[in-house]
Motif scaffolding. Structure first.
Motif, PDB file in Angstrom:
ATOM      1  N   GLU A 101       0.826  -1.205   0.000  1.00 19.86           N
ATOM      2  CA  GLU A 101       0.000   0.000   0.000  1.00 19.86           C
ATOM      3  C   GLU A 101       0.861   1.255   0.000  1.00 19.86           C
ATOM      4  O   GLU A 101       0.655   2.179  -0.776  1.00 19.86           O
ATOM      5  CB  GLU A 101      -0.913  -0.018   1.239  1.00 19.86           C
ATOM      6  CG  GLU A 101      -2.167   0.808   1.036  1.00 19.86           C
ATOM      7  CD  GLU A 101      -3.202   0.496   2.110  1.00 19.86           C
ATOM      8  OE1 GLU A 101      -3.925   1.419   2.477  1.00 19.86           O
ATOM      9  OE2 GLU A 101      -3.295  -0.673   2.563  1.00 19.86           O
ATOM     10  N   THR A 136      -5.697  -4.529  -5.382  1.00 21.87           N
ATOM     11  CA  THR A 136      -6.637  -3.628  -4.704  1.00 21.87           C
ATOM     12  C   THR A 136      -5.946  -2.880  -3.577  1.00 21.87           C
ATOM     13  O   THR A 136      -6.561  -2.540  -2.562  1.00 21.87           O
ATOM     14  CB  THR A 136      -7.799  -4.454  -4.099  1.00 21.87           C
ATOM     15  OG1 THR A 136      -7.249  -5.434  -3.227  1.00 21.87           O
ATOM     16  CG2 THR A 136      -8.608  -5.123  -5.172  1.00 21.87           C
ATOM     17  N   HIS A 139      -6.248   2.599  -2.052  1.00 16.98           N
ATOM     18  CA  HIS A 139      -7.533   2.934  -1.426  1.00 16.98           C
ATOM     19  C   HIS A 139      -7.591   4.408  -1.175  1.00 16.98           C
ATOM     20  O   HIS A 139      -6.581   5.102  -1.199  1.00 16.98           O
ATOM     21  CB  HIS A 139      -7.617   2.241  -0.047  1.00 16.98           C
ATOM     22  CG  HIS A 139      -8.024   0.813  -0.168  1.00 16.98           C
ATOM     23  ND1 HIS A 139      -9.216   0.415  -0.709  1.00 16.98           N
ATOM     24  CD2 HIS A 139      -7.382  -0.334   0.184  1.00 16.98           C
ATOM     25  CE1 HIS A 139      -9.303  -0.888  -0.679  1.00 16.98           C
ATOM     26  NE2 HIS A 139      -8.181  -1.374  -0.148  1.00 16.98           N
ATOM     27  N   ASP A 140      -8.831   4.811  -0.844  1.00 17.00           N
ATOM     28  CA  ASP A 140      -9.022   6.110  -0.208  1.00 17.00           C
ATOM     29  C   ASP A 140      -8.343   7.258  -0.971  1.00 17.00           C
ATOM     30  O   ASP A 140      -8.562   7.407  -2.165  1.00 17.00           O
ATOM     31  CB  ASP A 140      -8.485   6.031   1.226  1.00 17.00           C
ATOM     32  CG  ASP A 140      -9.637   6.323   2.177  1.00 17.00           C
ATOM     33  OD1 ASP A 140     -10.766   6.471   1.658  1.00 17.00           O
ATOM     34  OD2 ASP A 140      -9.440   6.394   3.388  1.00 17.00           O
ATOM     35  N   ARG A 179     -14.445  -3.750  -7.857  1.00 18.27           N
ATOM     36  CA  ARG A 179     -13.853  -4.132  -6.566  1.00 18.27           C
ATOM     37  C   ARG A 179     -14.928  -4.306  -5.516  1.00 18.27           C
ATOM     38  O   ARG A 179     -14.902  -5.231  -4.713  1.00 18.27           O
ATOM     39  CB  ARG A 179     -12.915  -3.008  -6.092  1.00 18.27           C
ATOM     40  CG  ARG A 179     -11.590  -2.990  -6.789  1.00 18.27           C
ATOM     41  CD  ARG A 179     -10.787  -1.930  -6.114  1.00 18.27           C
ATOM     42  NE  ARG A 179      -9.498  -1.747  -6.729  1.00 18.27           N
ATOM     43  CZ  ARG A 179      -8.623  -0.850  -6.300  1.00 18.27           C
ATOM     44  NH1 ARG A 179      -8.952  -0.075  -5.289  1.00 18.27           N
ATOM     45  NH2 ARG A 179      -7.440  -0.722  -6.877  1.00 18.27           N
ATOM     46  N   PRO A 211     -14.112  -1.060   2.896  1.00 24.31           N
ATOM     47  CA  PRO A 211     -13.195  -0.156   2.169  1.00 24.31           C
ATOM     48  C   PRO A 211     -13.583   0.056   0.710  1.00 24.31           C
ATOM     49  O   PRO A 211     -13.785   1.194   0.296  1.00 24.31           O
ATOM     50  CB  PRO A 211     -11.858  -0.849   2.280  1.00 24.31           C
ATOM     51  CG  PRO A 211     -11.964  -1.774   3.440  1.00 24.31           C
ATOM     52  CD  PRO A 211     -13.389  -2.087   3.646  1.00 24.31           C
ATOM     53  N   CYS A 212     -13.692  -1.017  -0.059  1.00 25.14           N
ATOM     54  CA  CYS A 212     -13.963  -0.837  -1.493  1.00 25.14           C
ATOM     55  C   CYS A 212     -15.283  -0.130  -1.693  1.00 25.14           C
ATOM     56  O   CYS A 212     -15.427   0.742  -2.559  1.00 25.14           O
ATOM     57  CB  CYS A 212     -14.006  -2.169  -2.210  1.00 25.14           C
ATOM     58  SG  CYS A 212     -12.442  -3.041  -2.089  1.00 25.14           S
ATOM     59  N   ASP A 215     -14.955   3.519  -1.156  1.00 27.12           N
ATOM     60  CA  ASP A 215     -14.379   4.200  -2.307  1.00 27.12           C
ATOM     61  C   ASP A 215     -15.454   4.434  -3.373  1.00 27.12           C
ATOM     62  O   ASP A 215     -15.602   5.541  -3.899  1.00 27.12           O
ATOM     63  CB  ASP A 215     -13.262   3.354  -2.933  1.00 27.12           C
ATOM     64  CG  ASP A 215     -12.074   3.246  -1.982  1.00 27.12           C
ATOM     65  OD1 ASP A 215     -12.005   4.087  -1.064  1.00 27.12           O
ATOM     66  OD2 ASP A 215     -11.248   2.334  -2.173  1.00 27.12           O
TER      67      ASP A 215
END
Length: 1720
Positions: A101, A136, A139-140, A179, A211-212, A215
């Protein structure tokens, strides 16, 4: 990925990395040492990782930030070559998923810098894409940064970059959502729990998302913000954005990931709160914009619609509606309403085009439409969205035709490229030119009132491929070719219809299949599952009900709009294919409505097709008065605005193919048919052919239209009902083009096929078809009334055709079909009538020859059904129809004669239906047929029909047209009876077999077998019918027929009656004979009494038959005698029947009514019949032994002999022959008691009837006039003579009541006077005292009774008194002849004055009753002598009654009508008393005779001292003789009464004493002359009275106080009497002076004086205690009176006086001090 994980791949990766790092260090060696160092340390790092770890990739990932660092530094150099190398290396790492990440974050930052420096833009995009798609980890913020980066690149100046960036953005957005979908999947596998998160539904709740998802949420939210021109929350760093791109992105997300929004509340919230308001807001310019409104005039210019946005908005809306309809019900309602608004005429042309395209998209999704319908149209307060859509399409299409051509460039651009203003005007002109030229083919187009719109082929049917909605690259609104919008709208309609119908029909089919399956399951035998099956069936039904409601609503919502639009298009269409499509849509809708049972809409569509088939403005009432609301006044109402229904324009460019006459009562000119009419007609035929089952009542419309078309085309019916083109002669005004001529056979064929296919319709639909044809036919009939024009025979022909093809189930339509044809047969128009009869007879013949299953011979019901209309034709009076009917009968007999079987009754019925008023010739003909049947056909027909033959023959007997036919038919009946007799066995066997079968059927059905004379065996029933028929003829109005029939009836019963079963006699008696008697009685009693002058012609009528009444009397006599004879001769058969007694009663009732009829002939005959049935006159039965059962006395051989019929070689003995039956009766010991009892009951019934006849016939009428009927003497005599014989049978039970009844009758009968005409024959001459035969009969009757009582048991003797009463009543007739009501009679003979008053006013003569009364008296005395001691006689005071009765003549004495009477009365009284008094004394104590004594005293008194004056001509001898009678009476008193005084009441004795007292004094009457006085004074009588008084004045032997009392009483009377005589003598002596007193007075006084002396002597001799003091006192009281007599002058008196005074010396005694009881 497995490829990247394999050891080789890993090894390769490591090698590549190292080589990349080397390359990097090499490149940066000179310029960028730090980078080089980093690269080298990187190589070492990679090697160490590879050496130390087994999981190399994982380790790489862990250390990825360090591994990536050299490359990032390389990018930072901003050297293109280095940057490219680094980016490639980074991409390789990404693709092996060894980026963590943090590393990813670093990479993105590095890419951002590059972007800001506008370096390697395409490579950047590629890297981002690889980074986001391979894993994946981003993120964010990192993710948002990457997305923003792509957006930024999209807005560069470089076109290629722009487009690549746009594509990348699209892909990235997709990746983000993919996702999320993957995450959801993973999550679902781990934890199973409800998908919908019940979180707070505002956008802040994004925190709860994974999370996904988060987003994706942020991204979508920001897209909305951007499109709305607001700042994004998450996509920080955006510099610019276009709406079009935003909308495209939104559309793609919504389209590709609907489940995200449906499963997550957060997302659905976004849809509701963001997307929808946004769309609505963006739509506003389009909504407000009105085309053609000048912008200058309005202060705030309205924003013009912008094509790219508008078009994209519509796409978004399409997606929203398609995917999220369920979430956005309200919002969708708004969208749909907007869509509808965009179709308005004042919107730009391109906007309308894209709107139509959008609607088209909806129209191809029937399920969606269904949801609209459920959510909006079916809700109460909601917009009717579905309806609006359809209506909008309709209005849209109409507006296209009605829009005036304007100069606005956006309206239309002609394909030919003409200038806009002239485009529309010139196009039709061109097309017209093309058509006229004929060489060029016509463009497919719609044309209406000068507006010409071409039809473009735009799409494959069923798919909504849009043109303008796909123009994403256009910024300016495109020009829409002319006809495009119309074509799309047209396709919308077609797809809508297709979609809805296929969906609903599919569901309907499923529902039906499921329902059937469910029903079968329910009916399956498994008990256990039954419950749930029922449940499932009901669920199923519910489901279907709900489904059906939706389907119905859908159809209801859209049909008006559809119909309006389609009708308009149909009118405007010039293209055969388009017309075909429109018609197909209308047909499909009609069929669908039919299936759903929506009658109004179904009829409306059908009406539209029908109207299309007929020429414009054709007057067809069915279509104009149809129920369909839309078609009222030919206008459609769409969205509230009324649009005139468009009639086909007259300048239509259709080819005229036929000219013909309209079908109307008054045809006006001709009408033309175009090829389109014919096309519509074919559709109509197609509809009827394929969807006949759902047409129901619309058959009326369809058939009416076809009928008119057929008429216009000149088709006429031929045999079998098919329509063939008529000859030209028939319709001179019919002109057909060759095109149509070739079509006609096809049409005619299709028409026939249409009716042939009716064989596949279900029963209900078939009935609708038949009903429609019938009502059409009724209209045609109405039209044909009152004119002889050729009628329309379409309906009749088609009824025939339908009947012929449905022969296999002819039963269900036979009744309505033939019922109607029978009506047609009665029509006054001969052609119509002829065809009706033709159709009917063809159907009947076809039905009989058709090979039915089962065959007709086994299906009687069907055969009868088929033949029935033939019989019904008998009700029609037109001779031509009757001719057809008889021809048909003839053909049937020729072809089907042998197999007619059960059809015989109907065929015979046709013969029998000839009525009296149908003319002699017709009756003759029919009668000849009948004669033929009787002579030839009897053996061939089923025996069950023989009865009908009898009926028909009988009916001819009743025809009064021709007497000979009637008499011949009676002869036929006799022949038929002979046939029955000869073939008895066969007929009986067959009938019994038939009966058994019917019985079984009846039992299975649970009904009672019903046929005439039911319980009797069938063969017997046949006889009974024959008898009944003859019976009817016996009451025919014509005497000759009656007589003939009566003789035949009694002869057949006599000759063949023995064939009947024993039990059947019951019916013969009740249903035949009694029924006949009833009717004869009724007719006779109501017959006319008018005189009939002559019997027709020169026949003279005897006076005894000259009124109808007298003729009927003859019939009555004949009938009654016949029945009585049968009762008498067949008694042995009848008696064992159960209700013989009841029959006996009825017969007696008939005899009674006849006997009481006011006709001497009938009444006397009735009594003769009475005597016959009582067997008084005929010696049939030995009346001595009534106990024996009747059958035994019948000689056997005679009977058996009589059974063998005349003219038969062998005797015909029945299986259950009479012989055997008799055997049964005689061998078995019969239960005698019952028999006797029954016999007794019969005799009693006879007695009751006899009583009724007697009482009614002799009851005097209330008023009298010339016509009063008084029974004749022979009748009364016969009546009374019946009694003795009758009495022999009933004597055991004959009681007092009966006796009283008898008395009344005898009394009344004797009282009846005779008519003065008849008197000379009946009355004896008045001088003879003789009884009439009636009187003798009466006395005989009483004599019989008396004798019977005499020998009868004790209890019968109570009847004596009643007999006495009766006889005494007759005795009274001597003095008081009976009155007959109020009738005045003249007494014929009064024996005293031998004279007749010849001129008396009365018509009636009373009889001389004296001899009868005297005879009765003798009988009384006789009887009393025998019965005086009987208890009853004593108890019932008979003696008293006799005395009372005798008192009448005795008191009248000389006033009696006949002198003999009172003399007989006295002698009778003396005789009776001599017997009765001892009895009375015997019963003195019981008080039973108390009331007799005063009567007796009265009688003595009134007789001895009568008030009547002896007649002047009485001789002295007579007088003395009469006196001696008086003396006899007193002697009786002295011998029979006074000696027994102690048994007799005191008062009576007192009365006797007073009477003797009165008698002993001479009663002087001044009327006598001296000479006669001696005699007239009855000296003898006085003397005996006094002696008697004296005799009883004392008694020596007093034994009882009672005797003492009588003596005292006598004494007292005697003394009083003496006192009176003495006093009177003294008076008279004093008054007479010198004259001597009359001798008898002197004698009397001497007698008294002697009596006094004797009395005193006697008293002295008596015991003193027996004489009471009063007596002495009375004796002493005489003394002074005696002393006064001393002065008398007569010496004899003086002597007597001396003797009387002497005894008084004993009373001279000195007074005693006290006297007690005569002793001192």
């Amino acid at each position: 990925m497995s490829g990247t994980n394999s050891p080789e791949a890993v090894k390769k990766l490591l090698e590549n990395m190292q080589s990349d790092l080397r390359a990097l260090s090499l490149e940066c060696k000179k310029k960028f040492p730090p980078v080089k160092e980093a690269a080298e340390s990187g190589i070492i790092k990679v090697k160490t990782i590879a050496a130390r770890n087994t999981e190399i990739l994982a380790a790489l990932k862990e250390n990825s930030s360090e591994v990536v660092q050299p490359f990032l530094m390389g990018c930072g150099t901003k050297e293109p070559k280095i940057t490219q190398l680094c980016l490639a290396a980074v991409q390789r790492l990404m693709s092996h998923e060894v980026v963590s990440e943090t590393a990813a974050g670093n990479i993105i930052n590095m890419l951002w810098q590059l972007m800001e420096n506008s370096l390697e833009e395409l490579k950047l995009l590629q890297t981002v894409l690889v980074l986001l798609t391979t894993n994946t980890v981003v993120h964010d913020e990192a993710l948002s940064k990457a997305i923003v980066l792509c957006f930024r690149l999209h807005f560069t100046k470089d076109n290629i970059t722009n487009n690549t960036a746009a594509a990348t953005v699209r892909q990235v957005v997709t990746v983000v959502f993919e996702r999320m979908v993957a995450e959801d999947e993973r999550h679902r596998v781990i934890v199973e729990h409800p998908v919908l998160v019940q979180g707070n539904s505002n956008r802040r709740s994004a925190s709860t998302l994974k999370p996904c998802a988060k987003d994706a949420y942020m991204l979508f939210q920001d897209l909305c913000q951007l499109v709305n021109a607001d700042a994004p929350y998450w996509l920080v760093g955006m510099t610019e954005m276009t709406r079009t791109f935003g909308l495209e992105l939104l559309e793609s997300v919504l389209n590709d990931f609907p489940q995200v929004f449906l499963q997550h509340q957060e997302f659905s919230f976004l849809l509701k709160e963001r997307v929808c308001p946004l769309v609505i807001k963006l739509f506003s310019p389009n909504i407000k914009f009105r085309q053609g409104s000048s912008t200058s005039s309005s202060p705030a210019p309205v924003e013009k619609p912008y094509f790219p946005i508008c078009m994209r908005l519509l796409r978004v809306v399409s997606v929203l509606i398609k995917q999220f309809y369920s979430l956005l019900v309200t919002e969708c309602e708004i969208f749909l309403s907007l869509l509808v608004k965009f179709l308005d005429a004042d919107k730009p042309q391109w906007l309308r085009a894209v709107a139509v395209e959008s609607i088209h998209r909806l129209c191809v999704q029937p399920q969606l439409l269904r949801s609209f319908c459920q959510s909006y149209d079916m809700k109460q307060h909601s917009t009717k969205v579905f309806r609006d859509i359809v209506n909008a399409l309709g209005s849209f299409i109409q507006s296209l035709f009605l829009v005036p051509p304007t100069g606005n460039p956006s309206t239309a651009t002609n394909q030919a490229g003409n200038n806009n203003s002239g485009g529309q005007a010139s196009a039709p002109a061109n097309s017209g030119m093309l058509g006229i030229g004929g060489g060029v083919t016509l463009l497919p187009a719609f044309e209406y009132r000068g507006t010409w719109i071409p039809i473009l082929t735009i799409t494959v049917q069923g798919s909504a491929k849009a043109t303008y909605l796909e123009m994403l690259d256009k910024v300016e609104p495109p020009t829409i070719p002319e006809g495009y919008a119309m074509s799309v709208a047209f396709h919308c309609l077609l797809d809508l219809v297709r979609g809805i119908t296929s969906m609903i029909e599919g569901e309907l089919g499923e529902a039906e299949a499921e329902y059937q399956a469910a029903t079968e399951a329910v009916s399956s035998p498994a008990q256990s599952s039954e419950q749930q099956d029922l449940q499932s069936t009901s669920d199923q039904t519910d489901k279907e009900t709900v489904g059906r409601a939706v389907w119905e609503e859908m159809v209801n919502a859209c049909w008006c709009g559809l119909l309006a639009a389609l009708s308009l298009l149909l009118d405007a269409s010039t293209d055969e294919a388009a017309t075909e499509n429109i018609l197909k849509a209308e047909l499909t809708m009609a069929a669908l409505c039919g299936k759903l049972g929506l009658v109004t809409s179904r009829d409306a569509f059908i009406t539209a097709i029908c109207k299309g088939s007929l020429p414009p403005h054709y007057a067809l009432t069915v279509l104009n008065t149809t129920t369909a609301a839309t078609l009222a006044n030919k206008s459609y109402s769409i969205q509230g605005q009324s649009v005139l229904m468009i009639s086909p324009s007259s300048e239509s460019h259709q080819q005229v193919v036929a000219v013909g006459q309209p079908l109307a009562v008054q045809p006006q000119g001709t009408v033309m048919l175009t090829s389109k009419n014919i096309q519509c007609m074919r559709t109509l035929l197609n509809l009827a052919h394929c969807h006949g089952a759902v047409l129901g009542t619309s058959w009326q419309l369809v058939l009416a239209t076809l009928q008119h078309l057929v008429w216009i085309l000149g088709l006429k019916p031929s045999s079998g009902g098919a329509l063939k083109p008529g000859r030209a002669v028939e319709g001179p005004s019919t002109v057909l083009t060759t095109a149509v001529m070739t079509d006609l056979p096809v049409i005619s064929n299709i028409l026939s096929r249409l009716f042939e296919s009716s064989q596949y319709l279900d029963d209900v639909s078939l009935h609708h078809l038949i009903n429609a044809l019938c009502s059409l036919s009724l209209e045609a009939m109405d039209m044909a009334y009152g004119n002889n024009k050729e009628p329309s025979l379409f309906a009749v022909a088609k009824l025939l055709e339908t009947g012929l093809v449905n022969m296999h189930r002819i039963e269900i339509l036979w009744r309505p079909l033939t019922g109607h044809l029978l009506e047609v047969c009665q029509h006054p128009n001969s052609r119509m009538r002829e065809w009706g009869a033709e159709a009917l007879t063809s159907l009947i013949k076809a039905g009989l020859t058709f090979n039915h299953d089962p065959p007709l011979s086994q299906n009687q019901r069907l055969q009868l059904l088929l033949l029935n209309p033939l019989k019904e034709m008998s009700n029609i009076n037109h001779p031509d129809i009757r001719l057809k009917q008889l021809e048909c009968v003839l053909q049937i007999l020729q072809s089907q004669g042998d197999s007619l079987g059960p059809g015989w009754p109907l065929v015979l019925g046709v013969m029998g239906a000839i009525r009296n008023d149908q003319g002699e010739s017709l009756i003759r003909t029919a009668f000849q047929c009948l004669q033929l049947v009787v002579t030839d056909f009897l053996p061939t027909m089923p025996c069950t029909c023989l009865q009908i033959v009898v009926d028909v023959a009988g009916s001819f007997g009743l025809h009064n047209q021709e007497l000979n036919i009637s008499l011949t038919s009676i002869g036929l009946l006799w022949n038929i009876s002979d046939y029955f007799f000869q073939r008895g066995e066969t007929i009986e066997k067959e009938l019994n077999k038939e009966e058994a079968a019917q019985q079984k059927q009846a039992e299975e059905k649970g009904v009672v077998l019903n046929r005439p004379f039911h319980p009797a065996p069938p063969f017997d029933c046949l006889w009974l019918c024959l008898y009944a028929k003859l019976g009817e003829l016996c009451v025919d109005p014509r005497p000759a027929v009656r007589k003939s029939a009566g003789q035949t009836l009694f002869s057949t019963i006599g000759a063949h009656g023995t064939l009947l079963q024993h039990s059947t006699w019951h019916t013969v008696i009740w249903k035949v004979l009694f029924h006949l008697l009833d009717r004869v009685r009724e007719s006779s009693t109501t017959a006319d009494k008018e005189k009939i002058e002559s019997g027709g012609g020169n026949i003279l009528i005897h006076h005894s038959r000259d009124t109808a009444e007298k003729q009927w009397a003859e019939t009555w006599v004949l009938t009654l005698a016949g029945v009585a004879r049968i009762f008498n001769t067949r008694r042995y058969l009848l008696q064992p029947l159960g209700d013989f007694s009841k029959a006996w009663d009825v017969l007696l009732d008939h005899i009674q009514s006849a006997a009481l009829s006011k006709n001497n002939e009938v009444s006397l005959a009735a009594l003769k019949s009475f005597q016959e049935i009582l067997q008084i006159v005929s010696p049939v039965r030995d009346s001595e032994k009534p106990e024996t059962p009747p059958a035994v006395n019948v000689p056997m051989p005679v009977l058996i002999g009589s059974i063998s019929g005349p003219g038969l070689s062998r005797p015909f003995v029945r299986t259950d022959s009479i012989g055997e039956r008799l055997g049964r009766y005689s061998n078995v010991e019969p239960p005698i008691v019952n028999d006797e009892l029954e016999d007794l009951n019969l005799w009693w019934a006879a007695w009751n009837s006899w009583y009724k006849i007697g009482s009614e016939s002799t009851k005097p009428p209330i008023a009298f006039d010339k016509l009063t009927f008084i029974p004749s003497q022979p009748f009364l005599t016969a009546l009374v003579q019946i009694f003795p014989a009758l009495y022999q049978h009933i004597k055991t039970g004959f009681n007092m009541d009966d006796l009283q009844k008898l008395g009344v009758i005898l009394h009344s009968a004797v009282s009846v006077p005779i008519s003065s005409d008849a008197s000379p024959f009946i009355l004896p001459s008045y001088t003879e005292a003789v009884l009439t035969s009636l009187q003798e009969a009466v006395l005989t009757a009483l004599d019989v009774l008396q004798k019977a009582i005499c020998v009868g048991p004790e209890n019968m003797q109570i009847m004596y008194p009643a007999i006495f009463d009766q006889l005494l009543a007759f005795v009274e007739f001597s003095c008081k002849p009976p009155q007959y009501g109020q009738l005045e009679t003249k007494h014929i003979a009064n024996a005293k004055y031998n004279q007749i008053q010849l001129f008396a006013p009365a018509e009636w003569v009373a009889l001389n009753y004296v001899p009868f009364a005297e005879r009765s008296l003798e009988v009384v005395v006789d009887l009393y002598q025998k019965t005086a001691c009987h208890k009853a006689v004593v108890n019932e005071k008979v003696l008293q009654n006799i005395i009372k009765t005798l008192w009448v003549p005795l008191s009248l004495k000389y006033s009696c009508p006949s002198e003999s009477t009172w003399k007989l009365a006295v002698t009778s009284l003396l005789k009776v008393l001599s017997i009765g008094l001892p009895v009375a004394r015997q019963h003195a104590s019981s008080g039973k005779f108390d009331r007799m004594w005063p009567e007796l005293a009265n009688t003595f008194d009134d007789f001895l001292f009568t008030k009547s004056i002896p007649p002047d001509n009485l001789s002295i001898q007579e007088f003395q003789r009469n006196e001696s009678i008086d003396v006899e009476v007193v002697q009786l008193i002295s011998t029979e009464i006074l000696p027994y005084a102690n048994f007799i009441p005191k008062e009576f004795v007192g009365q006797i004493m007073t009477m003797l007292n009165k008698g002993s004094i001479h009663s002087q009457s001044s009327s006598f002359t001296e000479a006669e006085i001696d005699i007239r004074l009855r000296e003898e009588f006085s003397k005996i009275c006094f002696e008697t008084l004296l005799q009883f004045s004392f008694s020596n032997k007093v034994t009882t106080p009672q005797e003492g009392y009588i003596s005292r009483m006598a004494l007292s009377v005697l003394l009083k009497r003496s006192q009176d005589v003495l006093r009177r003598y003294i008076e008279d002596e004093r008054l007479s002076g010198k004259c001597p007193l009359p001798r008898q007075q002197v004698t009397e006084i001497i007698f008294v004086l002697k009596a006094v002396s004797t009395l005193i002597d006697s008293l002295k001799k008596t015991q003193p205690e027996n004489v009471d003091g009063n007596t002495w006192a009375q004796v002493i009281a005489l003394y002074p009176t005696l002393v006064e007599c001393i002065t008398c002058s007569s010496s004899e008196v003086c002597c007597a006086l001396k003797e009387a005074l002497v005894p008084f010396k004993d009373f001279m005694q000195p007074p005693a001090p006290k006297v007690q009881n005569g002793e001192s």
